[in-house]
Design a protein around this motif. Structure first.
Motif, PDB file in Angstrom:
ATOM      1  N   ILE A 218       0.869  -1.177   0.000  1.00 34.87           N
ATOM      2  CA  ILE A 218       0.000   0.000   0.000  1.00 34.87           C
ATOM      3  C   ILE A 218       0.903   1.223   0.000  1.00 34.87           C
ATOM      4  O   ILE A 218       1.778   1.348   0.865  1.00 34.87           O
ATOM      5  N   PRO A 219       0.738   2.138  -0.953  1.00 35.49           N
ATOM      6  CA  PRO A 219       1.578   3.340  -0.978  1.00 35.49           C
ATOM      7  C   PRO A 219       1.568   4.064   0.367  1.00 35.49           C
ATOM      8  O   PRO A 219       0.513   4.333   0.938  1.00 35.49           O
ATOM      9  N   GLY A 220       2.757   4.329   0.883  1.00 33.65           N
ATOM     10  CA  GLY A 220       2.881   5.033   2.150  1.00 33.65           C
ATOM     11  C   GLY A 220       2.954   4.139   3.362  1.00 33.65           C
ATOM     12  O   GLY A 220       3.176   4.609   4.482  1.00 33.65           O
ATOM     13  N   LEU A 221       2.768   2.832   3.166  1.00 38.25           N
ATOM     14  CA  LEU A 221       2.784   1.885   4.279  1.00 38.25           C
ATOM     15  C   LEU A 221       4.084   1.092   4.227  1.00 38.25           C
ATOM     16  O   LEU A 221       4.474   0.589   3.175  1.00 38.25           O
ATOM     17  N   SER A 222       4.753   0.970   5.341  1.00 36.22           N
ATOM     18  CA  SER A 222       6.094   0.378   5.359  1.00 36.22           C
ATOM     19  C   SER A 222       6.092  -1.141   5.338  1.00 36.22           C
ATOM     20  O   SER A 222       7.132  -1.750   5.101  1.00 36.22           O
ATOM     21  N   LYS A 223       4.965  -1.779   5.617  1.00 33.70           N
ATOM     22  CA  LYS A 223       4.931  -3.241   5.611  1.00 33.70           C
ATOM     23  C   LYS A 223       3.755  -3.723   4.786  1.00 33.70           C
ATOM     24  O   LYS A 223       2.750  -3.016   4.637  1.00 33.70           O
ATOM     25  N   PRO A 224       3.859  -4.923   4.225  1.00 35.42           N
ATOM     26  CA  PRO A 224       2.761  -5.444   3.406  1.00 35.42           C
ATOM     27  C   PRO A 224       1.489  -5.608   4.235  1.00 35.42           C
ATOM     28  O   PRO A 224       1.537  -5.925   5.425  1.00 35.42           O
ATOM     29  N   ALA A 225       0.368  -5.395   3.586  1.00 31.54           N
ATOM     30  CA  ALA A 225      -0.935  -5.560   4.236  1.00 31.54           C
ATOM     31  C   ALA A 225      -1.729  -6.620   3.497  1.00 31.54           C
ATOM     32  O   ALA A 225      -1.581  -6.798   2.285  1.00 31.54           O
TER      33      ALA A 225
ATOM     34  N   VAL B 240      -1.297  -4.590  10.805  1.00 27.40           N
ATOM     35  CA  VAL B 240      -1.544  -3.252  10.280  1.00 27.40           C
ATOM     36  C   VAL B 240      -2.894  -2.795  10.829  1.00 27.40           C
ATOM     37  O   VAL B 240      -3.926  -3.422  10.563  1.00 27.40           O
ATOM     38  N   ILE B 241      -2.881  -1.709  11.586  1.00 31.00           N
ATOM     39  CA  ILE B 241      -4.099  -1.221  12.237  1.00 31.00           C
ATOM     40  C   ILE B 241      -4.618   0.010  11.502  1.00 31.00           C
ATOM     41  O   ILE B 241      -3.881   0.975  11.299  1.00 31.00           O
ATOM     42  N   ILE B 242      -5.885  -0.037  11.148  1.00 29.51           N
ATOM     43  CA  ILE B 242      -6.584   1.131  10.621  1.00 29.51           C
ATOM     44  C   ILE B 242      -7.316   1.794  11.780  1.00 29.51           C
ATOM     45  O   ILE B 242      -8.134   1.162  12.453  1.00 29.51           O
ATOM     46  N   GLY B 243      -7.013   3.057  12.028  1.00 29.40           N
ATOM     47  CA  GLY B 243      -7.723   3.818  13.050  1.00 29.40           C
ATOM     48  C   GLY B 243      -8.609   4.867  12.402  1.00 29.40           C
ATOM     49  O   GLY B 243      -8.276   5.418  11.350  1.00 29.40           O
ATOM     50  N   LYS B 244      -9.723   5.165  13.034  1.00 27.62           N
ATOM     51  CA  LYS B 244     -10.639   6.199  12.525  1.00 27.62           C
ATOM     52  C   LYS B 244     -11.149   7.026  13.700  1.00 27.62           C
ATOM     53  O   LYS B 244     -11.429   6.481  14.772  1.00 27.62           O
TER      54      LYS B 244
ATOM     55  N   ASP C 225      -1.309   2.427  11.905  1.00 28.41           N
ATOM     56  CA  ASP C 225      -0.584   2.357  10.635  1.00 28.41           C
ATOM     57  C   ASP C 225      -1.285   3.119   9.522  1.00 28.41           C
ATOM     58  O   ASP C 225      -0.635   3.595   8.590  1.00 28.41           O
ATOM     59  N   VAL C 226      -2.592   3.217   9.601  1.00 25.37           N
ATOM     60  CA  VAL C 226      -3.393   3.974   8.641  1.00 25.37           C
ATOM     61  C   VAL C 226      -4.422   4.742   9.458  1.00 25.37           C
ATOM     62  O   VAL C 226      -4.970   4.208  10.426  1.00 25.37           O
TER      63      VAL C 226
ATOM     64  N   ARG D 144       1.762   6.231  11.371  1.00 26.25           N
ATOM     65  CA  ARG D 144       2.987   5.829  10.681  1.00 26.25           C
ATOM     66  C   ARG D 144       2.674   5.241   9.311  1.00 26.25           C
ATOM     67  O   ARG D 144       3.149   4.177   8.947  1.00 26.25           O
ATOM     68  N   GLY D 145       1.853   5.934   8.595  1.00 20.22           N
ATOM     69  CA  GLY D 145       1.468   5.492   7.269  1.00 20.22           C
ATOM     70  C   GLY D 145       0.546   6.529   6.665  1.00 20.22           C
ATOM     71  O   GLY D 145       0.501   7.681   7.111  1.00 20.22           O
ATOM     72  N   PRO D 146      -0.217   6.145   5.660  1.00 17.80           N
ATOM     73  CA  PRO D 146      -1.092   7.116   5.007  1.00 17.80           C
ATOM     74  C   PRO D 146      -2.242   7.554   5.903  1.00 17.80           C
ATOM     75  O   PRO D 146      -2.711   6.804   6.758  1.00 17.80           O
ATOM     76  N   PHE D 147      -2.695   8.773   5.695  1.00 19.61           N
ATOM     77  CA  PHE D 147      -3.928   9.225   6.332  1.00 19.61           C
ATOM     78  C   PHE D 147      -4.833   9.814   5.259  1.00 19.61           C
ATOM     79  O   PHE D 147      -4.412  10.097   4.139  1.00 19.61           O
TER      80      PHE D 147
END
Length: 672
Positions: A373-380, A440-444, A473-474, A503-506
């Protein structure tokens, strides 16, 4: 294998008192023979005498691998039921599990899933259900012997000599107490009678309230509950381990009542119950009916299980407890326990260190692939797991474990989900399983009405505390507030990036393309991190109007062009159309208001028709095609899936091997 058997060779897992009663039932059965006993202390004095003719096997695993065993009767305390039933199914053994089938309906569902996959039998051992007295009682209800059923009163209670902390009935670590040990009897009976009253195998209550006394070990020593069924039938049920009750089943109707003393043992004991039913008319006249059954009380369930196994069936025939029946009873017990605040220590995160099968969590699964994922340092993982329906660690960890073991590592959370519990659950699971760095955690956050720049950091602090981590992470704003200049939102999220808490895309969830363009342009002008991801609805079916206020769908041609030209990752919610690609929808089906309002258009039905056509050619279901459509877009497209059971998870993953070309995507969308 089983169709050629003349006798089912039973092995008993655990040599306690209930195992001895079951052994008597096997001896009195038509189609069973007792072959072996699995014991953790095979040298215990008296085992051979208690189970004459049976081999004593050293340990439970040895029983499961024994080639001379066809079926396992699980007679150990409740906490071990799920683990050993699942392992038995994996070993190809049929299972009859002593009640309760599991601690919760979630655990039982995992057991059923294992049996379904293995092609083995699984049944819950409520022996009263197979005794001829039960069928006679149902016949009386259906015949109108007491008119229309209005109330059911049912109890199963006894008094132990005193508080005995080491006894399984009082031990918290063994899930003691009355609700799980004997509460299932009156609950399952109430559901059976309420169903019989309306011509169904059983009925589900639409309301459950209860109360209980939790003793010094934290288990329920006496408890009662009220169940209200559709149509007005009310059931009063009670159970106890420290209080004697009359244990009479009472069914009250408009033309009289039925009373059945000691129903659970058919008026007898663990050996024989003749069966006695009193029918009292509205004039007081009493008629006593007995089935005069002299066979061993447990022989009926042995034969019923054996008949099912020999016929290649995976569950009991009615009036035995079919899978849906067992799940229904456990859901009532779950609600009852929840109302009275009964959660065992062994159900909490600190004690649930292994998966439902009793094994450590395994990594390295490949069923679910990974992607960059663009902007993410590890594979998801190519799909993200949503899990906001769970309200306990013991229930949610089953699905989280299965997703991770299949290769999934992308988890979708939100500040408002479950009033914060979804984040707490994931945090407990990540810590307990030790897999935060692999995940990889998506937070909202900042959901309406609290959609302001200063809320982002405040809510993120709470989110990270719940998640027991120092970063997500997102990150997505859960909604947009057009009254606030977009730059203020970018500044707020950029600050969290600089602080190391993102630590990734927002980006935005439910943001328009115009608003995203403005945010990107602002970031580029001011040297801030560019918003790099969206989380909008995207599916093969186009959302006609928002499901919820403030939602944005991105399935139009204009949106697809925008996403593709910018290669903008979209984490798609409701990616499978919320049931539109299942048999819940159809041009002649108008019973689901949301489906009709949100998805029903001739254009969408055309897409559905083509998904059905392609699914038929591929040997899949239309919903698999719908998920593959989202996965195969020419921009980074990550579906959010929300299975509630292991079967639903496995079904979703069937979409992952579907290969679609750009021509296929175009045909599915527009038919050209």
């Amino acid at each position: 294998m089983t169709s050629k058997l003349k006798k089912i060779r039973w092995g008993i897992l655990g040599p306690g008192d209930i195992a001895k009663a079951f052994a008597g039932g096997v001896a009195g059965s038509r189609n069973g023979m007792l072959a072996a006993i699995g014991a953790r202390n095979p040298g215990k004095p008296g085992l051979a005498d208690s189970f004459p003719g049976a081999r004593i096997v050293d340990g439970y695993d040895a029983l499961l691998t024994d080639p001379e065993i066809d079926a396992i009767y699980i007679a150990i305390p409740h906490p071990g039921h799920a683990q050993w039933a699942i392992r038995a199914a994996e070993a190809g053994k049929h299972v009859l599990c002593e009640k309760p089938m599991a601690l919760t309906a979630f655990e039982a569902d995992a057991m059923i899933h294992a049996a379904r996959k293995a092609g083995t039998f699984l049944g819950e051992a409520f022996m009263y259900r197979l005794h001829p007295q039960t069928l006679k009682l149902v016949e009386l209800i259906r015949s109108g012997a007491i008119g229309e059923v209005r109330m059911i009163k049912s109890s199963f209670g006894f008094a132990m000599p005193g508080f005995m902390p080491e006894h399984r009935l009082y031990a918290n670590d063994l899930a003691g107490g009355g609700i799980l040990d004997v509460g299932g009897y009156p609950v399952s009976m109430a559901r059976l009678i309420a169903g019989a009253a309306v011509g169904e195998p059983f009925a589900e209550p639409d309301k459950v309230v209860g109360a209980a006394h939790l003793g010094q070990s934290g288990v329920d020593e006496w408890a009662s509950a009220l169940l209200q069924f559709p149509g007005g039938i009310v059931a009063e049920v009670s159970c106890s381990i420290s209080l004697n009750q009359d244990n009479v089943l009472r069914i009250l109707g408009t033309k009289g009542r039925i009373e059945v003393p000691d129903f659970w043992f058919a008026g007898g004991d663990r050996n024989v119950g003749l069966g006695k039913i009193d029918v009292i008319g509205s004039d007081g006249a009493r008629q006593t009916i007995s089935v005069n059954e002299t066979r061993h009380l447990y022989a009926f369930e042995v034969d019923a299980a054996g008949d099912a196994i020999l016929a290649g069936q995976q569950e009991f025939a009615w009036p035995g407890m079919a899978w849906s029946d067992s799940l229904g009873t456990l859901r009532v017990l779950d609600k009852w326990r929840s109302v009275v605040g009964l959660e065992y220590e062994i159900e909490k995160a600190s004690r649930r260190v292994n998966t439902i099968s009793g094994r450590p969590l395994r990594s390295g699964g490949t069923v679910i692939g990974k992607r960059a994922i663009p902007g993410l340092s590890k594979p998801a993982s190519v799909v993200a797991l949503g899990f906001e329906d769970f309200r306990s660690f013991s229930s949610g960890s089953i699905l989280l474990d299965a997703f991770f073991e299949a290769g999934g590592n992308l988890f979708d959370t939100g500040f408002i989900y479950g009033a914060g519990y979804t984040e707490t659950l994931l945090g407990e699971w990540l810590k307990n399983r030790g897999v935060r760095e692999q995940s990889v955690i998506i937070g909202k956050g900042a959901h309406t009405p609290l959609c302001y720049p200063d809320v982002i950091g405040k809510q993120l602090s709470q989110t990270l505390e719940r998640l027991q981590t120092d970063h997500v992470d997102v990150y997505f704003m859960h909604r947009d507030n057009p009254d606030v200049p977009v730059g203020e939102f970018v500044d707020a999220m950029d600050r969290e990036v600089k602080a190391g808490r993102i630590r990734g895309p927002f980006g935005g969830s439910n943001w328009t393309m115009q608003r995203m363009d403005e945010a990107i342009a602002y970031a580029e002008r001011t040297g801030k991190q560019r918003p790099g991801a969206l989380s909008n609805n995207f599916s093969l079916a186009e959302m006609l109007e928002p499901i919820w206020t403030g939602c944005v769908a991105s399935a139009t041609d204009a949106w697809k062009a925008w996403l593709t030209s910018r290669q903008m990752p979209n984490f798609a919610w409701s990616s499978q159309g919320r049931g539109f690609f299942t048999d819940r929808a159809g041009r002649d089906r108008r019973d689901n208001e949301e489906l009709v309002r949100v998805w029903y258009s001739e254009k969408n039905f055309g897409r559905r028709d083509r998904a059905i056509e392609l699914a038929g050619r591929l040997g899949k279901s239309p919903i698999h095609v719908a998920l593959a459509y989202v996965l195969k877009q020419p921009f980074p497209s990550v579906p959010l899936i929300g299975p509630r059971t292991l079967a639903e998870l496995d079904d979703s993953l069937r979409a992952l091997d579907i290969q679609l070309t750009l021509a296929d995507l175009k045909w599915l969308d527009g038919g050209a």
